[in-house]
Scaffold this motif. Structure first.
Motif, mmCIF file in Angstrom:
data_model
loop_
_atom_site.group_PDB
_atom_site.id
_atom_site.type_symbol
_atom_site.label_atom_id
_atom_site.label_comp_id
_atom_site.label_asym_id
_atom_site.label_seq_id
_atom_site.Cartn_x
_atom_site.Cartn_y
_atom_site.Cartn_z
ATOM 1 N N GLU A 100 -21.454 -3.694 -21.826
ATOM 2 C CA GLU A 100 -20.585 -3.028 -20.857
ATOM 3 C C GLU A 100 -21.266 -1.765 -20.368
ATOM 4 N N GLY A 101 -21.384 -1.639 -19.063
ATOM 5 C CA GLY A 101 -22.026 -0.477 -18.478
ATOM 6 C C GLY A 101 -21.165 0.772 -18.592
ATOM 7 N N GLY A 102 -21.825 1.903 -18.827
ATOM 8 C CA GLY A 102 -21.104 3.173 -18.914
ATOM 9 C C GLY A 102 -21.018 3.854 -17.554
ATOM 10 N N GLU A 103 -20.857 5.166 -17.564
ATOM 11 C CA GLU A 103 -20.744 5.929 -16.329
ATOM 12 C C GLU A 103 -22.101 6.473 -15.904
ATOM 13 N N THR A 104 -22.300 6.547 -14.602
ATOM 14 C CA THR A 104 -23.532 7.136 -14.081
ATOM 15 C C THR A 104 -23.452 8.656 -14.181
ATOM 16 N N SER A 105 -24.580 9.319 -13.999
ATOM 17 C CA SER A 105 -24.590 10.782 -14.007
ATOM 18 C C SER A 105 -23.761 11.346 -12.853
ATOM 19 N N PHE A 106 -23.748 10.649 -11.721
ATOM 20 C CA PHE A 106 -22.939 11.079 -10.580
ATOM 21 C C PHE A 106 -21.451 11.048 -10.921
ATOM 22 N N GLU A 107 -21.015 9.989 -11.599
ATOM 23 C CA GLU A 107 -19.609 9.883 -11.992
ATOM 24 C C GLU A 107 -19.239 10.968 -12.988
ATOM 25 N N ASN A 108 -20.135 11.279 -13.895
ATOM 26 C CA ASN A 108 -19.862 12.333 -14.873
ATOM 27 C C ASN A 108 -19.705 13.698 -14.204
ATOM 28 N N LEU A 109 -20.488 13.940 -13.152
ATOM 29 C CA LEU A 109 -20.431 15.234 -12.455
ATOM 30 C C LEU A 109 -19.264 15.297 -11.474
ATOM 31 N N ALA A 110 -18.949 14.176 -10.807
ATOM 32 C CA ALA A 110 -17.919 14.181 -9.759
ATOM 33 C C ALA A 110 -16.506 14.114 -10.298
ATOM 34 N N GLY A 111 -16.345 13.721 -11.527
ATOM 35 C CA GLY A 111 -14.999 13.692 -12.096
ATOM 36 C C GLY A 111 -14.326 12.349 -11.928
ATOM 37 N N ASN A 112 -13.382 12.241 -10.971
ATOM 38 C CA ASN A 112 -12.574 11.028 -10.812
ATOM 39 C C ASN A 112 -13.241 9.938 -9.977
ATOM 40 N N VAL A 113 -14.426 10.169 -9.464
ATOM 41 C CA VAL A 113 -15.115 9.183 -8.634
ATOM 42 C C VAL A 113 -15.640 8.050 -9.519
ATOM 43 N N GLN A 114 -15.435 6.806 -9.091
ATOM 44 C CA GLN A 114 -15.922 5.627 -9.812
ATOM 45 C C GLN A 114 -16.808 4.790 -8.902
ATOM 46 N N VAL A 115 -18.028 4.539 -9.340
ATOM 47 C CA VAL A 115 -18.958 3.682 -8.593
ATOM 48 C C VAL A 115 -18.590 2.219 -8.778
ATOM 49 N N LEU A 116 -18.163 1.861 -9.990
ATOM 50 C CA LEU A 116 -17.782 0.481 -10.301
ATOM 51 C C LEU A 116 -16.399 0.459 -10.927
ATOM 52 N N THR A 117 -15.703 -0.642 -10.724
ATOM 53 C CA THR A 117 -14.433 -0.840 -11.418
ATOM 54 C C THR A 117 -14.702 -1.258 -12.856
ATOM 55 N N ASP A 118 -13.658 -1.279 -13.658
ATOM 56 C CA ASP A 118 -13.823 -1.664 -15.066
ATOM 57 C C ASP A 118 -14.356 -3.083 -15.205
ATOM 58 N N SER A 119 -13.865 -3.997 -14.380
ATOM 59 C CA SER A 119 -14.333 -5.382 -14.470
ATOM 60 C C SER A 119 -15.785 -5.514 -14.016
ATOM 61 N N GLU A 120 -16.209 -4.703 -13.050
ATOM 62 C CA GLU A 120 -17.589 -4.752 -12.564
ATOM 63 C C GLU A 120 -18.572 -4.162 -13.576
ATOM 64 N N ARG A 121 -18.090 -3.396 -14.530
ATOM 65 C CA ARG A 121 -18.969 -2.816 -15.557
ATOM 66 C C ARG A 121 -19.297 -3.813 -16.665
ATOM 67 N N GLU A 122 -18.576 -4.921 -16.680
ATOM 68 C CA GLU A 122 -18.881 -5.950 -17.678
ATOM 69 C C GLU A 122 -20.258 -6.551 -17.380
ATOM 70 N N TYR A 123 -21.093 -6.550 -18.377
ATOM 71 C CA TYR A 123 -22.500 -6.969 -18.237
ATOM 72 C C TYR A 123 -22.688 -8.250 -19.050
ATOM 73 N N ARG A 124 -23.168 -9.283 -18.380
ATOM 74 C CA ARG A 124 -23.401 -10.568 -19.062
ATOM 75 C C ARG A 124 -24.682 -11.178 -18.524
ATOM 76 N N TYR A 125 -25.540 -11.658 -19.428
ATOM 77 C CA TYR A 125 -26.782 -12.290 -18.978
ATOM 78 C C TYR A 125 -26.975 -13.646 -19.652
ATOM 79 N N TYR A 126 -27.707 -14.508 -18.960
ATOM 80 C CA TYR A 126 -28.100 -15.829 -19.458
ATOM 81 C C TYR A 126 -29.607 -15.953 -19.231
ATOM 82 N N ASN A 127 -30.311 -16.564 -20.153
ATOM 83 C CA ASN A 127 -31.739 -16.771 -19.923
ATOM 84 C C ASN A 127 -32.248 -17.990 -20.683
ATOM 85 N N ILE A 128 -33.349 -18.531 -20.185
ATOM 86 C CA ILE A 128 -34.088 -19.604 -20.850
ATOM 87 C C ILE A 128 -35.529 -19.127 -20.971
#
Length: 219
Positions: A100-128
């Motif tokens: 799960e992705g955390g907050e960017t440095s911009f989000e930490n400085l700006a306060g209530n601004v969100q670059v991604l929604t909670d669902s968009e922060r979910e990180y999933r990968y597949y590989n062969i």
């Protein structure tokens, strides 16, 4: 009378010679039969108990570790792997991981601004991936017990779901396998995941480092 005395004397002399020579003959024959070394070394082999890879070619495992998602902090990552061993040197691996992705440095400085929604922060990968055992060896726990080990290189391709999009991903890394028993192994590994992303500005190549450890079973 004189002839009888000579006869008795010669007979006694011959018997004495035979009796004196007989022990030497038996001693020579005994020495020829006994071919054992004069000094027998007191050296006993020490048995070493080592685990070998079982005869099965499939391996299934789970892992947990840390994934550094570029621009979105580090996160706990976990997942599973299914491996097919083509030979003692080469193997195929299919894997899936979750984070799960955390907050960017911009989000930490700006306060209530969100670059991604909670669902968009979910990180999933597949590989062969294709892996290659570079340095098979042994690790000794004590002088009587040894673990078979493998240092391997691995690389492949897949996809990453993150930031509301699915991105083609390349990955490469290395790992260290320790066989605890004939069918149970520990893995320590590091991977780099590469994909293109434009969430926080201009499109760029994101490089995410993963460090993990896991347990696998051969079947």
């Amino acid at each position: 009378m004189e002839n009888r005395t000579k006869y008795l004397f010669l007979t006694g002399f011959c018997l004495a010679q035979v009796m004196a020579f007989t022990p030497q003959v038996f001693a020579a024959e005994e020495a020829e039969r006994d071919d054992r070394p004069l000094i027998e070394p007191d050296v006993k082999p020490v048995p070493v108990d080592e685990a070998l890879i079982d005869t099965e070619n499939f391996e299934v495992g789970a892992f947990v570790g840390v994934l550094n998602i570029e621009d979105f902090e580090s996160s706990l990552v976990y997942g599973g792997k299914l491996t097919y061993h083509l030979s003692e040197s080469f193997f195929f691996e299919a894997g899936i991981g979750f984070a799960e992705g955390g907050e960017t440095s911009f989000e930490n400085l700006a306060g209530n601004v969100q670059v991604l929604t909670d669902s968009e922060r979910e990180y999933r990968y597949y590989n062969i991936n294709l892996g290659y055992n570079v340095l098979p060896g042994q690790a000794f726990l004590t002088e009587n017990y040894a673990f078979n080990t493998n240092f391997y290189l691995i690389a492949g391709a897949g996809a990453t779901d993150f930031g509301g999009d699915t991105r083609f991903t390349l990955n490469a890394g290395a790992g260290y396998q320790i066989l605890l028993t004939d069918s149970l192994a520990i893995h320590l590994g590091v991977r780099q995941h590469y994909y293109r992303i434009d969430v926080v500005g201009a499109e760029k190549t994101s490089m995410n480092t993963e460090i993990s450890s896991g347990l696998s079973v051969f079947f």
